[in-house]
Design a protein around this motif. Structure first.
Motif, mmCIF file in Angstrom:
data_model
loop_
_atom_site.group_PDB
_atom_site.id
_atom_site.type_symbol
_atom_site.label_atom_id
_atom_site.label_comp_id
_atom_site.label_asym_id
_atom_site.label_seq_id
_atom_site.Cartn_x
_atom_site.Cartn_y
_atom_site.Cartn_z
ATOM 1 N N UNK A 233 54.189 0.337 -15.514
ATOM 2 C CA UNK A 233 54.714 0.782 -14.214
ATOM 3 C C UNK A 233 54.672 -0.316 -13.164
ATOM 4 N N UNK A 234 55.669 -0.293 -12.294
ATOM 5 C CA UNK A 234 55.715 -1.259 -11.195
ATOM 6 C C UNK A 234 54.687 -0.951 -10.121
ATOM 7 N N UNK A 235 54.415 0.333 -9.924
ATOM 8 C CA UNK A 235 53.457 0.722 -8.894
ATOM 9 C C UNK A 235 54.059 0.889 -7.515
ATOM 10 N N UNK A 236 55.382 0.869 -7.402
ATOM 11 C CA UNK A 236 56.013 1.077 -6.100
ATOM 12 C C UNK A 236 55.910 2.542 -5.684
ATOM 13 N N UNK A 237 55.825 2.763 -4.383
ATOM 14 C CA UNK A 237 55.751 4.115 -3.830
ATOM 15 C C UNK A 237 57.079 4.471 -3.164
ATOM 16 N N UNK A 238 57.353 5.760 -2.973
ATOM 17 C CA UNK A 238 58.603 6.159 -2.317
ATOM 18 C C UNK A 238 58.793 5.495 -0.951
ATOM 19 N N UNK A 239 57.704 5.183 -0.270
ATOM 20 C CA UNK A 239 57.814 4.535 1.029
ATOM 21 C C UNK A 239 58.407 3.144 0.961
ATOM 22 N N UNK A 240 58.524 2.567 -0.261
ATOM 23 C CA UNK A 240 59.101 1.232 -0.412
ATOM 24 C C UNK A 240 60.588 1.221 -0.090
ATOM 25 N N UNK A 241 61.215 2.391 -0.144
ATOM 26 C CA UNK A 241 62.662 2.475 0.077
ATOM 27 C C UNK A 241 63.467 2.142 -1.168
ATOM 28 N N UNK A 242 62.798 1.944 -2.278
ATOM 29 C CA UNK A 242 63.491 1.611 -3.524
ATOM 30 C C UNK A 242 63.704 2.871 -4.372
ATOM 31 N N UNK A 243 64.747 2.859 -5.173
ATOM 32 C CA UNK A 243 64.957 3.934 -6.132
ATOM 33 C C UNK A 243 63.958 3.762 -7.266
ATOM 34 N N UNK A 244 63.138 4.786 -7.504
ATOM 35 C CA UNK A 244 62.103 4.698 -8.515
ATOM 36 C C UNK A 244 62.576 5.338 -9.820
ATOM 37 N N UNK A 245 62.130 4.826 -10.975
ATOM 38 C CA UNK A 245 62.525 5.396 -12.270
ATOM 39 C C UNK A 245 62.122 6.855 -12.379
#
Length: 245
Positions: A233-245
């Motif tokens: 996992x990348x570990x990004x959170x929804x707050x990053x503004x990125x589309x998550x898998x």
């Protein structure tokens, strides 16, 4: 007409037929090496999120741009051509292409409106991937050269073990014959953005002969970019503004 002349004409005709047949079959014109990366993290169907934009700049600064700090190119090696397929790959490639002052060969697959939202057409991505693979293996001006590709990961390789719905999908894995190499991943995981692939080709046969991949590792000012291992996992959170898998 003398017997000698008749034989001469028959011999000439045979040579012309042979030459015509030989001319119709293109000789292998494969590049010497392909350096391949995935686009940066997405913010929507048209653009990258800030993490993806930072990754694009980091790739140019550290690996893929001219005078990169940890260049992915071998000493004296420069890209002959830079290829992209989608708006996400085009946005990712821009900092590196700009550093080389090179145009991008754009196999344009644009988002299309489906059921009220914009999506990338699998059919169009497959078509463009086939066109790119054909050019990679046949363009004489690219023969023996190094090509830099920024591509959609699910058209580099599959993204799961489930074959359902993928029978008509064209990938670089299939089109370039990468299955002949036992160490090429058949699957590119959804949440893996931080690896660079290197594919070398035999100049006589046009077939791939070696593969390796390298994890992207960035220092300042990009040290906070996700640098997860392959398939983790990348570990990004929804707050990053990125589309998550």
């Amino acid at each position: 007409m003398s017997r000698f002349s008749q034989k001469g004409w028959r011999l000439l005709a045979g040579l012309l037929v042979t030459a015509t047949v030989t001319w119709s079959v293109p000789a292998p014109a494969a590049p010497q090496r392909i350096v391949l990366v995935r686009h940066g993290e997405k913010g929507g169907p048209w653009t990258l999120c800030q993490v993806g934009r930072d990754r694009a700049r980091a790739l140019a600064t550290y690996y893929l741009g001219k005078d990169a700090q940890k260049s992915a190119f071998r000493p004296g090696e420069t890209p002959k051509a830079i290829l992209a397929i989608s708006l996400h790959t085009l946005e990712t490639v821009f900092p590196a292409a700009d550093s080389w002052q090179m145009p991008v060969v754009f196999y344009a697959a644009m988002p299309e409106m489906v059921d009220g939202r914009f999506v990338l057409s699998e059919a169009r991505l497959s078509q463009r991937t086939r066109e790119a693979a054909r050019d990679i293996l046949e363009k004489p001006e690219w023969a023996g050269q190094t090509l830099l590709l920024y591509w959609e990961h699910d058209h580099v390789a599959r993204t799961s073990d489930d074959p359902e719905g993928t029978e008509h999908k064209s990938t670089l894995y299939d089109q370039l014959g990468l299955g002949a190499l036992t160490d090429v991943p058949r699957i590119w995981p959804d949440n893996t953005y931080d690896y660079i692939w290197f594919i070398d080709f035999d100049q006589k046969t046009g077939k791939p002969i070696s593969f390796s991949m390298m994890k992207e590792e960035f220092g300042a000012p990009f040290e906070d970019l996700p640098q997860n291992d392959w398939g983790q996992p990348e570990g990004l959170k929804p707050s990053s503004g990125c589309i998550l898998p």
